[in-house]
Design an enzyme around this catalytic site. Structure first.
Site, short mmCIF file in Angstrom:
data_model
loop_
_atom_site.label_atom_id
_atom_site.label_comp_id
_atom_site.label_asym_id
_atom_site.label_seq_id
_atom_site.Cartn_x
_atom_site.Cartn_y
_atom_site.Cartn_z
N THR A 161 124.28 93.41 -32.35
CA THR A 161 122.82 93.33 -32.41
C THR A 161 122.34 92.64 -31.13
O THR A 161 123.11 91.97 -30.46
CB THR A 161 122.36 92.57 -33.67
OG1 THR A 161 120.93 92.57 -33.72
CG2 THR A 161 122.86 91.15 -33.69
N GLY A 162 121.07 92.83 -30.82
CA GLY A 162 120.53 92.21 -29.61
C GLY A 162 120.19 93.25 -28.56
O GLY A 162 119.97 94.42 -28.88
N THR A 220 118.17 94.29 -36.46
CA THR A 220 119.07 95.44 -36.57
C THR A 220 120.21 95.11 -37.51
O THR A 220 120.82 94.05 -37.37
CB THR A 220 119.68 95.73 -35.19
OG1 THR A 220 118.65 96.17 -34.34
CG2 THR A 220 120.78 96.76 -35.26
N SER A 274 112.50 95.48 -38.06
CA SER A 274 113.42 95.96 -37.01
C SER A 274 114.22 97.16 -37.45
O SER A 274 115.04 97.68 -36.69
CB SER A 274 114.43 94.87 -36.65
OG SER A 274 113.81 93.64 -36.59
N GLY A 295 118.85 102.51 -27.76
CA GLY A 295 119.71 101.37 -27.42
C GLY A 295 121.16 101.61 -27.80
O GLY A 295 121.64 102.76 -27.80
N THR A 303 118.62 100.80 -36.90
CA THR A 303 117.58 99.99 -36.25
C THR A 303 116.35 100.83 -35.91
O THR A 303 116.45 102.06 -35.81
CB THR A 303 118.13 99.38 -34.93
OG1 THR A 303 117.18 98.46 -34.40
CG2 THR A 303 118.40 100.45 -33.88
N1 ASP Z 1 120.43 96.49 -30.57
C1 ASP Z 1 119.13 96.99 -30.90
C2 ASP Z 1 118.65 97.87 -29.77
O1 ASP Z 1 118.89 97.56 -28.62
C3 ASP Z 1 118.08 95.96 -31.15
C4 ASP Z 1 118.45 94.78 -31.97
O2 ASP Z 1 119.60 94.57 -32.35
O3 ASP Z 1 117.56 93.99 -32.25
O4 ASP Z 1 117.96 98.83 -30.04
#
Ligand code: ASP
Length: 329
Positions: free
Chosen positions: A240-241, A189, A87, A219, A207
């Protein structure tokens, strides 16, 4: 200030370093001031997900009297270089067209910040972000411009797509079903926040973004205020997310502002997640995780689904702390 002296004299040194709302909210209540000061623990570092190698590296920098800025940069670089972390950095999962593109940002105690988005062919996106901050009049460089700048700065050009990520992408192409996976792996991330022996805070976030995203998609992670925010008077937060939801609510900035208003890092992270849930009918389909630290070294974390955790390294030890979640299963 000498680190050991700083810790030993935490009561005085810590209180002297406190700024803004925290200090004023405590000033009329000596007991509250004492309780909060006791929790002061600098240096310290926290990071999203269970990334012990990254937090250990950052803590090593802090113990060597390095700055929080150096600590977060060198800490997240560990994950960027780890091809097993799919990631972040080298080995990251590509976009739909098979290109690995990186997003990263960094922010220091003086609110200086730098970021890169849609960066190809360079492993250490966070270091390029730092160069943007330190060597240019800008905050954010994108795509080909970011790549050109990185190469001019002497960063090596590398193919970021590993065979493992390429094979998985070829497999994905058979159905091409775009379905972000919740808690895709144990480390994702990486967002990192550190307090150095001077009590100064810095943060970084890096990320390769959502796996199989549309080409050009960016993102929250490199967006100051969304994926990361630091205010040295108050504290820092990172996310994250599902980045789109964090951008919509300017999540990390919101959490720091909530701490400014007197919320603990834990309360602020919970409110950050609740804001997203309130505006997203199908919030059960996504994961969001926030972590935060305040000037006193208190930390907090919250997420939608169970499974998110954060790593903390302070003089009290190295631990992986499961984040409480809005949903219980
Ligand atoms: N926040 C990151 C994004 O949207 C992805 C992640 O945290 O897994 O690119």
């Amino acid at each position: 200030m000498d680190r050991r002296k700083f810790i030993k004299n935490g009561g005085l040194g810590g209180a002297a370093l406190m700024g803004g709302a925290w200090a004023s909210s405590c000033k009329d209540d000596p007991q509250e001031m004492e309780n909060k000061t006791k929790s002061l623990s600098a240096p310290m570092v926290i990071a999203t997900w269970d990334v012990p190698n990254a937090t250990a590296k950052a803590y090593e920098v802090l113990e060597g009297e390095g700055s929080a800025l150096d600590a977060v940069e060198q800490g997240v670089m560990v994950e960027e270089a780890d091809v097993n972390n799919q990631s972040v950095g080298k080995g990251g999962r590509p976009d739909r067209d098979g290109h690995v593109t990186l997003d990263a940002c960094i922010m220091d105690k003086d609110s200086r910040c730098g970021a890169v988005v849609y960066l190809k062919d360079v492993v250490h996106a966070v270091s390029v972000a730092r160069k943007v901050m330190e060597e240019t009049p800008h905050v954010l460089l994108a795509g080909e411009g970011a790549r050109k700048f990185a190469l001019e700065m002497g960063f090596p050009e590398e193919n970021l797509l590993t065979e493992k990520s390429r094979q998985e992408w070829l497999e994905w192409k058979k159905t091409s079903k775009y379905e972000p996976v919740i808690n895709i792996e144990n480390h994702d991330t990486i967002g990192m926040l550190a307090i150095d022996s001077n009590g100064d805070i810095a943060g970084a976030c890096t990320t390769s973004g959502m796996a199989y995203k549309m080409a050009g998609r960016v993102g929250d992670s490199p967006i100051i205020g969304a994926g990361l925010f630091v205010d040295n008077e108050i504290g820092g937060a990172t996310a994250t997310g599902m980045g789109e939801e964090v951008v919509r609510t300017v999540g990390s900035f919101l959490i720091v502002e909530l701490m400014r208003q007197g919320k603990s890092p834990q309360e602020a992270c919970e409110e950050g997640v609740r804001r997203i849930i309130a505006k997203k009918e199908n919030y059960r389909d996504i994961q969001i995780g926030f972590i935060a630290v305040n000037k006193a070294g208190e930390t907090g974390a919250y997420c939608i689904h169970p499974g998110f955790s954060y790593r903390k390294f302070s003089e009290r030890g190295h631990e992986n702390i499961p984040a409480p979640s809005y949903l219980q299963s």
